[in-house]
Design a protein around this motif. Sequence first.
Motif, PDB file in Angstrom:
ATOM      1  N   ASN A 160       0.865  -1.178   0.000  1.00  0.00           N
ATOM      2  CA  ASN A 160       0.000   0.000   0.000  1.00  0.00           C
ATOM      3  C   ASN A 160       0.904   1.232   0.000  1.00  0.00           C
ATOM      4  OD1 ASN A 160      -2.487  -1.643   0.504  1.00  0.00           O
ATOM      5  ND2 ASN A 160      -1.391  -2.067   2.406  1.00  0.00           N
ATOM      6  N   LYS A 161       0.578   2.206  -0.841  1.00  0.00           N
ATOM      7  CA  LYS A 161       1.461   3.357  -1.034  1.00  0.00           C
ATOM      8  C   LYS A 161       0.807   4.659  -0.575  1.00  0.00           C
ATOM      9  CE  LYS A 161       3.637   1.089  -5.005  1.00  0.00           C
ATOM     10  NZ  LYS A 161       3.972   1.160  -6.443  1.00  0.00           N
ATOM     11  N   ASP A 162       1.650   5.615  -0.198  1.00  0.00           N
ATOM     12  CA  ASP A 162       1.128   6.930   0.188  1.00  0.00           C
ATOM     13  C   ASP A 162       0.885   7.779  -1.050  1.00  0.00           C
ATOM     14  OD1 ASP A 162       3.588   7.922  -0.657  1.00  0.00           O
ATOM     15  OD2 ASP A 162       4.372   8.237   1.368  1.00  0.00           O
ATOM     16  N   GLU A 163       0.519   9.062  -0.836  1.00  0.00           N
ATOM     17  CA  GLU A 163       0.174   9.939  -1.966  1.00  0.00           C
ATOM     18  C   GLU A 163       1.353  10.197  -2.900  1.00  0.00           C
ATOM     19  OE1 GLU A 163       1.202  12.429   1.677  1.00  0.00           O
ATOM     20  OE2 GLU A 163       0.025  10.628   1.188  1.00  0.00           O
ATOM     21  N   VAL A 168       4.130   1.984   2.185  1.00  0.00           N
ATOM     22  CA  VAL A 168       4.076   2.253   3.628  1.00  0.00           C
ATOM     23  C   VAL A 168       3.588   1.050   4.431  1.00  0.00           C
ATOM     24  CG1 VAL A 168       3.798   4.750   3.362  1.00  0.00           C
ATOM     25  CG2 VAL A 168       1.771   3.267   3.370  1.00  0.00           C
ATOM     26  N   SER A 169       2.961   0.083   3.776  1.00  0.00           N
ATOM     27  CA  SER A 169       2.487  -1.115   4.453  1.00  0.00           C
ATOM     28  C   SER A 169       2.263  -2.217   3.428  1.00  0.00           C
ATOM     29  CB  SER A 169       1.189  -0.841   5.230  1.00  0.00           C
ATOM     30  OG  SER A 169       0.144  -0.479   4.338  1.00  0.00           O
ATOM     31  N   TYR A 170       1.946  -3.414   3.931  1.00  0.00           N
ATOM     32  CA  TYR A 170       1.758  -4.561   3.047  1.00  0.00           C
ATOM     33  C   TYR A 170       0.501  -5.310   3.465  1.00  0.00           C
ATOM     34  CZ  TYR A 170       2.874  -8.809   0.383  1.00  0.00           C
ATOM     35  OH  TYR A 170       2.843  -9.869  -0.501  1.00  0.00           O
ATOM     36  N   THR A 171      -0.331  -5.659   2.501  1.00  0.00           N
ATOM     37  CA  THR A 171      -1.578  -6.373   2.766  1.00  0.00           C
ATOM     38  C   THR A 171      -1.471  -7.819   2.289  1.00  0.00           C
ATOM     39  OG1 THR A 171      -2.931  -4.372   2.585  1.00  0.00           O
ATOM     40  CG2 THR A 171      -4.039  -6.477   2.224  1.00  0.00           C
ATOM     41  N   PHE A 172      -1.817  -8.762   3.173  1.00  0.00           N
ATOM     42  CA  PHE A 172      -1.821 -10.166   2.794  1.00  0.00           C
ATOM     43  C   PHE A 172      -2.913 -10.879   3.591  1.00  0.00           C
ATOM     44  CE2 PHE A 172       0.880  -9.801   6.445  1.00  0.00           C
ATOM     45  CZ  PHE A 172       0.759 -10.976   7.156  1.00  0.00           C
ATOM     46  N   SER A 173      -3.175 -12.126   3.232  1.00  0.00           N
ATOM     47  CA  SER A 173      -4.230 -12.886   3.922  1.00  0.00           C
ATOM     48  C   SER A 173      -3.880 -14.365   3.929  1.00  0.00           C
ATOM     49  CB  SER A 173      -5.581 -12.668   3.216  1.00  0.00           C
ATOM     50  OG  SER A 173      -5.525 -13.160   1.883  1.00  0.00           O
ATOM     51  N   ILE A 230      14.553  -1.516  -2.917  1.00  0.00           N
ATOM     52  CA  ILE A 230      14.692  -2.659  -2.011  1.00  0.00           C
ATOM     53  C   ILE A 230      14.474  -2.255  -0.550  1.00  0.00           C
ATOM     54  CG2 ILE A 230      17.169  -2.579  -1.428  1.00  0.00           C
ATOM     55  CD1 ILE A 230      17.282  -5.577  -2.106  1.00  0.00           C
ATOM     56  N   ALA A 231      14.422  -0.967  -0.289  1.00  0.00           N
ATOM     57  CA  ALA A 231      14.166  -0.483   1.066  1.00  0.00           C
ATOM     58  C   ALA A 231      12.805  -0.938   1.586  1.00  0.00           C
ATOM     59  CB  ALA A 231      14.262   1.042   1.124  1.00  0.00           C
ATOM     60  N   LYS A 232      11.899  -1.328   0.682  1.00  0.00           N
ATOM     61  CA  LYS A 232      10.592  -1.806   1.149  1.00  0.00           C
ATOM     62  C   LYS A 232      10.686  -3.148   1.859  1.00  0.00           C
ATOM     63  CE  LYS A 232       9.007  -3.758  -3.321  1.00  0.00           C
ATOM     64  NZ  LYS A 232      10.095  -3.310  -4.220  1.00  0.00           N
ATOM     65  N   GLU A 233      11.865  -3.778   1.847  1.00  0.00           N
ATOM     66  CA  GLU A 233      12.083  -4.991   2.629  1.00  0.00           C
ATOM     67  C   GLU A 233      11.990  -4.728   4.131  1.00  0.00           C
ATOM     68  OE1 GLU A 233      12.702  -8.374   1.591  1.00  0.00           O
ATOM     69  OE2 GLU A 233      11.780  -7.433  -0.159  1.00  0.00           O
TER      70      GLU A 233
END
Length: 248
Positions: A160-163, A168-173, A230-233
């Motif tokens: 999920n990304k900001d404007e 900024v976050s990750y969605t999973f299920s 890669i910083a999103k790691e």
Amino acid sequence: MNRQILYDNQDFFDGYFALRNQDINYNDLLEQPAMAELLPNLSGKAVLDLGCGFGQNCKDFVCRGAKRVVGVDISEKMLSVAKDKSAAPEIQYRNMSMTDIASMDETFDFVYSSLAFHYVEDFSKLMTDIYNLLAPNGMLLFSQEHPIPTATIDGLGHYNKDENGIPVSYTFSNYSQSGKREIHWFIDGVVKFHRPMGELLTAVARAGFTIEVVCEPTPKDWAVKKLPAIAKEFIKPSFLIVQARKKA
């Protein structure tokens, strides 16, 4: 699609080969450096590499002093490249499934696997088979896809990304629902197996191993400079690394 058909599929093989040959990729920037930090002293050791792929690690083990290296992979195409590009007198490549290693009448000091175990359905059996192949005090070191990205059944976990378009976050299920996952990766029908962290680590321990290190690698500064994305790691890990030892 099982791993043999997957890696011998020409479209998949071409895509994977191109990915690994890029100067900048997650394996070289994140997973492989973290694995290298956990390698034991291999001088005079017998090594088994499960899912050896193109054989780069087998060649590296010889350079680190291993006396004998057996590289196992189910893909004939991968082994063809390994025999051509990563050959050495100390290395023997075998075209077989890692699910069949119980038939090997050998003992190894070190068993290694990079990003292959998430293709194996019966993980508990694999751990037992590896334990039985190891000499006393022998070590297992493996990496696999982290259970967070393998969790979502349709493979569509997402950032999920900001404007400003910054993750900024990750969605999973479906994290607690272990089992088969069929996704698109270069081609349709790629099959992997998801296991929650507890199930995975328990299988390692119940096979008899002492777990020494559990690593969810994050990128070093030099890696972020090479590939800022890669910083999103730091939000969600892509890889899980486990180092375990057979009791002496």
